[in-house]
Design a protein around this motif. Structure first.
Motif, short mmCIF file in Angstrom:
data_model
loop_
_atom_site.label_atom_id
_atom_site.label_comp_id
_atom_site.label_asym_id
_atom_site.label_seq_id
_atom_site.Cartn_x
_atom_site.Cartn_y
_atom_site.Cartn_z
N UNK A 74 31.99 -88.35 -106.29
CA UNK A 74 32.30 -86.93 -106.13
C UNK A 74 32.25 -86.22 -107.48
N UNK A 75 31.49 -85.14 -107.57
CA UNK A 75 31.38 -84.46 -108.87
C UNK A 75 32.69 -83.75 -109.24
N UNK A 76 32.96 -83.67 -110.55
CA UNK A 76 34.06 -82.82 -111.03
C UNK A 76 33.83 -81.42 -110.48
N UNK A 77 34.92 -80.70 -110.28
CA UNK A 77 34.81 -79.36 -109.72
C UNK A 77 33.95 -78.44 -110.61
N UNK A 78 34.16 -78.53 -111.93
CA UNK A 78 33.42 -77.61 -112.81
C UNK A 78 31.91 -77.92 -112.84
N UNK A 79 31.57 -79.20 -112.65
CA UNK A 79 30.15 -79.55 -112.59
C UNK A 79 29.54 -79.01 -111.30
N UNK A 80 30.26 -79.17 -110.18
CA UNK A 80 29.73 -78.68 -108.91
C UNK A 80 29.53 -77.16 -108.97
N UNK A 81 30.51 -76.48 -109.55
CA UNK A 81 30.41 -75.01 -109.65
C UNK A 81 29.20 -74.62 -110.51
N UNK A 82 29.03 -75.31 -111.63
CA UNK A 82 27.89 -75.04 -112.52
C UNK A 82 26.57 -75.32 -111.80
N UNK A 102 0.30 -65.17 -104.35
CA UNK A 102 1.48 -64.63 -103.67
C UNK A 102 2.82 -64.99 -104.31
N UNK A 103 2.80 -65.82 -105.35
CA UNK A 103 4.07 -66.25 -105.96
C UNK A 103 3.92 -67.65 -106.51
N UNK A 104 4.97 -68.47 -106.47
CA UNK A 104 4.84 -69.80 -107.08
C UNK A 104 4.43 -70.85 -106.05
N UNK A 105 3.66 -71.79 -106.51
CA UNK A 105 3.36 -73.01 -105.74
C UNK A 105 4.15 -74.12 -106.42
N UNK A 106 5.00 -74.82 -105.68
CA UNK A 106 5.77 -75.92 -106.26
C UNK A 106 4.87 -77.13 -106.43
N UNK A 107 4.92 -77.75 -107.61
CA UNK A 107 4.11 -78.95 -107.85
C UNK A 107 4.88 -80.22 -107.49
N UNK A 108 6.20 -80.13 -107.46
CA UNK A 108 7.03 -81.28 -107.12
C UNK A 108 7.85 -80.95 -105.88
N UNK A 109 8.31 -81.98 -105.20
CA UNK A 109 9.01 -81.75 -103.93
C UNK A 109 10.23 -82.65 -103.85
N UNK A 110 11.28 -82.22 -104.51
CA UNK A 110 12.54 -82.97 -104.53
C UNK A 110 13.66 -81.96 -104.22
N UNK A 111 14.55 -82.29 -103.29
CA UNK A 111 15.63 -81.35 -102.94
C UNK A 111 16.35 -80.88 -104.20
N UNK A 112 16.81 -79.62 -104.15
CA UNK A 112 17.27 -79.00 -105.37
C UNK A 112 18.78 -79.10 -105.60
N UNK A 113 19.50 -79.63 -104.63
CA UNK A 113 20.97 -79.67 -104.84
C UNK A 113 21.37 -80.83 -105.76
N UNK A 114 22.61 -80.71 -106.25
CA UNK A 114 23.21 -81.80 -107.05
C UNK A 114 23.21 -83.05 -106.17
N UNK A 115 22.66 -84.12 -106.67
CA UNK A 115 22.57 -85.36 -105.90
C UNK A 115 23.88 -86.14 -106.09
N UNK A 116 24.46 -86.61 -105.00
CA UNK A 116 25.68 -87.40 -105.11
C UNK A 116 25.39 -88.81 -104.62
N UNK A 117 25.70 -89.81 -105.48
CA UNK A 117 25.44 -91.22 -105.11
C UNK A 117 26.73 -92.02 -105.24
#
Lengths: 388, 388
Positions: free
Chosen positions: B265-273, B373-388
């Motif tokens: 579980x991330x520290x609260x301040x890390x999750x907020x950041x 029309x805008x940006x084309x993403x070159x990589x495809x990895x979910x953008x949220x903080x990963x929790x392991x």
């Protein structure tokens, strides 16, 4: 921090003695290997302008980009007051250069005094723009090429450094054997590189691998007539030979090694070349002992090659130790005819017989430490041409 | 050779047009990425002095160490007569420098003519000694800092280059996901680096991995308040966060990516950041379209950060493409307040929100291509903080 404060103090003292001999009042160090040697600092920040200023009477000052300065205390054995960070607004600007900011910050601390100041004219990360900015910002300094002043201090390793070199050698042995296990016709060069890179990072027997200053080099087939070719998706074919050159690394200390693998029965001319090379390397390693010059060692090799009807124009090896990209060589001594350096215990060298013919080639090497009685091998991989 | 002769000819033509604009009669190119761009040449030879001379009316000349010149024709699209090799006796000598040999060889071919000659003052491998040797050997040349002349030509990618960037992105996605799969508390940083390095070389779906210009960077725990820390044997602990920054590479083209993984579980301040950073990156990517300036894009980010109560002094990204150690950035445009470059289709950028606080930090990025029309993403990895 792998080395204690006493060891770093002794290194600094040795550098200052050489500064006295060269009549230098201060020294600007940019080579990341030299900065690491003198302070322990270690991060991939050297692609941005940074320097270590060494004077005779005060602690060195490390000046680098602010985001890197922020955490430099984690690896550099320096007090926070001796680490300066230049602002982000000085990064990649056409009209101002970080070295001007750094000189001003040093001046504020009373460290820019009239005198002879050494710099590393052949260091990879002292750009011309850095040099010119420093020259303009510090007119009090008479800038003098210090050549490889710190590199020369690094030539003879301490007992603690020799331990690191042995650890690096163990990692290298493991990585080379992993490559031998994996190699087969039909495999892409990149797949072989993946196996080797994995083993280089994993390390062995409790020694963590560190990243190598040079990626695995795998000149293959006809292209093995040239060193320094990196890997691609090219598929290894039966009947080809591959020259492997890789290093094992422990905490920035490098032990490189080269071997040649033939995929199937080697061509007759390759086998003949490999046999001559191996016999020559045996002779050379046997001849490397304290008191001999590198030129004398080289002569043993040249005589052997000449008798066998071959020629090799390039040097037979060089000093090794701390390495950062793009090179694991120390840029001091070379095993060649015009180098009269006398071998001494604690020196570590990569003795590399790279025979680049036309349309084929072979590489064979050992990383060694000079001991009282002769050479100590740092790696342990059989020396014959490997056939798979 | 991944690019055809027409494409290389068009690149050379674009460089010559800029040379005309800068009133340059010739250009000395040293940056290995620029040499690769103009000729296809690719080998780990850049730690030794080498250059490419570009003039207006003749084919470029590549001059490098003889052992490397020998096989340069394998990657460089140049006739043998335009590849010069300096002898081994010029390597690492205190009294002579390869650049002097090279200038003499160019003079013999009639290529040293009086005029304004550009050089790359901030290129990593043009050492001060190389520069001074060239200056002395070619008094006819008025040496002028060409700044990033070739780098600027590289800014907008061709369709063939965009294919390479997409391939690099696929390799990067695979390497990042391999890291996510492997990471766990109790593992050494070097073990994680081994998994990532293996995946980077293996590539994916028929794309062979090529070596990255920068090794995996894994700032961990408190040290994640600073970028550019490489890996060591340090063990990852539960509760720590790791900032991963890696690249996927295809034939020297780089797509970098950064993600942050919390071990537990991330520290609260890390999750907020992390939440603020992710929302800001969404906003920025949505705002990147042809016609907008980089300063305008940066303003979107700054406004968002300010509203959320954060600050970030460093730039939010930079142009990417061909990379050689020690950097995968192109050294031209930056996403920051003072860069008025207008976004155009074919540009490729690494948009990196690196938030380095004190005692913690997070990194989140995307490699993108600018499309109509805008940006084309070159990589495809979910953008949220990963929790392991």
């Amino acid at each position: 921090m792998p080395f204690d404060a006493d060891e770093l103090a002794a290194r600094l003292q040795a550098v200052r003695l050489r500064m006295v001999a060269a009549d230098l009042d201060a020294l600007v160090v940019v080579d990341p290997a030299n900065i690491h040697y003198l302070t322990g600092y270690d991060a991939w920040s050297f692609y941005m302008p940074q320097l270590l200023l060494v004077t005779h009477d005060e602690e060195p000052v490390l000046a680098l980009r602010s985001m890197d300065a922020h955490g430099a205390h984690r690896t550099a054995r320096l007090p926070a007051s001796r680490i300066l960070g230049y602002p982000e607004t000085w990064v990649h600007q056409p009209d101002r250069h970080p070295f001007a900011w750094i000189v001003d910050a040093l001046r504020e601390r009373g460290l820019v005094r009239a005198g002879r100041v050494g710099y590393e004219a052949e260091a990879h990360f002292l750009t011309v723009r850095s040099f010119l900015a420093m020259q303009r910002a510090a007119p009090e300094w008479t800038l003098v090429d210090a050549e490889q002043l710190v590199n020369w201090v690094r030539l003879v390793k301490s007992p603690a450094e020799l331990e690191r070199m042995r650890a690096a050698g163990r990692v290298c042995t493991a990585a080379m054997l992993a490559g031998f296990d994996a190699i087969r016709p039909g495999m892409g060069q990149h797949e072989l590189a993946a196996v080797v890179a994995h083993a280089q990072a994993m390390g062995v027997d409790g020694v963590a691998g560190d990243y190598p200053a040079i990626v695995p080099m795998l000149p293959t087939g006809e292209a093995a007539d040239t060193p320094h070719m990196t890997y691609s998706g090219r598929v290894l074919e039966a009947g080809e030979a591959v020259s492997f050159e890789i290093a094992g690394v422990s905490e920035r200390y490098h032990a490189p090694l080269a071997r040649t693998v033939s995929l199937g029965r080697p061509m007759r001319e390759l086998q003949a070349l490999a046999d001559v090379t191996a016999a020559g390397l045996d002779l050379v390693l046997d001849g490397m002992r304290p008191g001999r010059t590198l030129a004398e060692v080289h002569a043993l090799w040249q005589e052997h090659l000449r008798a066998a009807g071959y020629e090799k124009a390039s040097r037979l090896g060089y000093s090794i130790g701390i390495g950062y990209p793009p090179d694991w060589g120390e840029h001091t001594v070379s095993i060649r005819g015009d180098d009269d350096t006398v071998l001494a215990p604690g020196m570590t060298l990569h003795v590399i017989a790279g025979m680049w013919m036309t349309g084929f080639g072979c590489e064979l090497s050992e990383s060694v430490a000079i001991a009282e009685g002769g050479v100590e091998l740092l790696t342990h991989v059989p020396r014959e041409l490997v056939v798979r």
